[in-house]
Design an enzyme around this catalytic site. Structure first.
Site, PDB file in Angstrom:
ATOM      1  N   GLU A   1       4.587  -5.401   7.007  1.00 56.16           N
ATOM      2  CA  GLU A   1       3.922  -4.170   7.518  1.00 56.16           C
ATOM      3  C   GLU A   1       4.891  -4.007   9.009  1.00 56.16           C
ATOM      4  OE1 GLU A   1       0.748  -5.692   5.033  1.00 56.16           O
ATOM      5  OE2 GLU A   1       2.209  -6.352   6.133  1.00 56.16           O
TER       6      GLU A   1
ATOM      7  N   ALA B   1       0.721  -1.305   0.226  1.00 52.96           N
ATOM      8  CA  ALA B   1       0.019   0.103   0.022  1.00 52.96           C
ATOM      9  C   ALA B   1       0.675   1.212   0.046  1.00 52.96           C
ATOM     10  CB  ALA B   1      -0.855   0.129   1.350  1.00 52.96           C
TER      11      ALA B   1
ATOM     12  N   GLY C   1      -0.040  -5.134   1.116  1.00 48.52           N
ATOM     13  CA  GLY C   1      -1.557  -4.846   0.057  1.00 48.52           C
ATOM     14  C   GLY C   1      -1.441  -5.710  -1.028  1.00 48.52           C
TER      15      GLY C   1
END
Length: 263
Positions: free
Chosen positions: A137, A70, A114
Site C-alpha cells: 500500500e 483491494a 487486502g
C-alpha cells in the site's frame, strides 16, 4: 458429494461432506476485494456458520491469485471524510472475524494488500510454493487498512513487518513459512488436496472443543500471559462438562477411534 450452493457474483461456494469451500472469483481483477466481494464473503461465511453440516471452512482464490489487493478503482477518488464516515472495510471484516467455525486460507499466487490481510484473518494459512505475500500500500501513498500493520507484526515481528510495509516488497512462500506467517507450504497442484485433508482432520474433532480452542488462541493476542493462561485453563476445565470429553478419553484408553457428537 459436492453441493454447489447459491449463485454469487464474486465468489463460488461448494459444500462437500463437512467442508465448505469458498473461492474468490473475480478473475479479471485478480480477485481484488471490493464491497460486493467482501459482503458476499461475509454472507457465505455466516451461512456456513449456521449450516449444521459444515464443520470447517476453506477460503481460497485461483492458482494465479488468492487476492491481489483491494480494488483501487473503488478507493481512488475517496476523500478522508468519505473513507472515515463510511468506515471502509470495518463492517465486513467484523462479520468475518465473528465466525466461530475454523477457517483455513489456501493461498496460491498473489496475496497482496487486502489479500494478505484477508488470509491473516483466517485461522491458519496453507500456501503453495508459488505464493507471494505483501503489503504494498505504501506504493499508493497510503498504508494497510485491514490489519497489515497489526496482525502481520504480531505474526512475524516488528523488523519484517516494517520491511514489508515500508518497502512494499513481496515475501515468497519459503520465507513466509520460516517466519510463521503460514503453517505449511505445498506444491501448487497439491494445495487444494492439502487444504481439504487439513479441514477433514479438523472436521473429525469435537466442534465444542474446536470452537473453544479457536477462542483460546485468538485470546492470546488480546491479553497478558497470566490472563490468557487463566482463560485457557477455565476453557480446558469447562470441556470436562461435555460428553465429547468422556468419549474422547474413553476411546483413547480403549484404543479405538472417538465418535464425537458435539455435546
Amino acid at each position: 458429494m459436492m453441493v454447489h450452493l447459491m449463485a454469487y457474483e464474486t465468489i463460488i461456494v461448494d459444500v462437500e461432506d463437512h467442508i465448505c469451500v469458498v473461492s474468490l472469483n473475480r478473475p479479471d481483477a485478480l480477485n481484488a476485494l471490493n464491497d460486493t466481494l467482501l459482503g458476499e464473503l461475509a454472507d457465505a461465511l455466516e451461512d456456513a456458520q449456521k449450516n449444521e453440516k459444515v464443520r470447517c471452512i476453506i477460503l481460497t482464490g485461483s492458482e494465479k491469485a488468492f487476492a491481489a489487493g483491494a480494488d483501487i478503482s473503488v478507493m481512488a477518488n475517496k476523500n478522508f471524510v468519505e473513507a472515515f464516515m463510511g468506515d471502509m472495510f470495518t463492517e465486513a471484516s467484523n462479520r468475518i472475524l465473528a465466525i466461530r467455525k475454523p477457517i483455513i486460507a489456501a493461498v496460491s499466487g498473489y496475496a497482496l494488500g487486502g489479500g494478505c490481510e484477508l488470509a491473516m484473518m483466517c485461522d491458519f494459512i496453507i500456501c503453495s510454493d508459488t505464493a507471494k505475500f505483501g503489503q504494498p500500500e505504501i506504493n499508493l501513498g497510503v498504508s494497510a487498512g485491514l490489519g497489515g500493520t497489526q496482525r502481520l507484526t504480531r505474526f512475524i515481528g516488528k523488523s519484517k513487518s516494517m520491511d514489508m510495509n515500508l518497502t512494499g516488497r513481496f515475501m515468497e512462500a519459503d520465507e513466509a513459512e520460516r517466519c510463521g506467517l503460514v503453517s505449511r507450504v505445498v506444491p501448487a497442484k497439491k494445495l487444494r488436496d492439502e487444504a481439504i485433508t487439513a479441514a477433514t482432520r479438523v472436521a473429525e474433532k469435537s466442534m465444542v472443543a474446536v470452537a473453544m480452542v479457536k477462542e483460546m488462541v485468538n485470546r492470546s493476542y488480546e491479553t497478558s500471559l497470566d490472563e490468557g493462561l487463566l482463560f485457557e485453563r477455565r476453557g480446558f476445565h469447562s470441556l470436562f462438562a461435555t460428553e465429547d470429553q468422556k468419549e474422547g478419553m474413553a476411546a483413547f484408553l480403549e484404543k479405538r477411534e472417538a465418535q464425537f457428537r458435539d455435546k
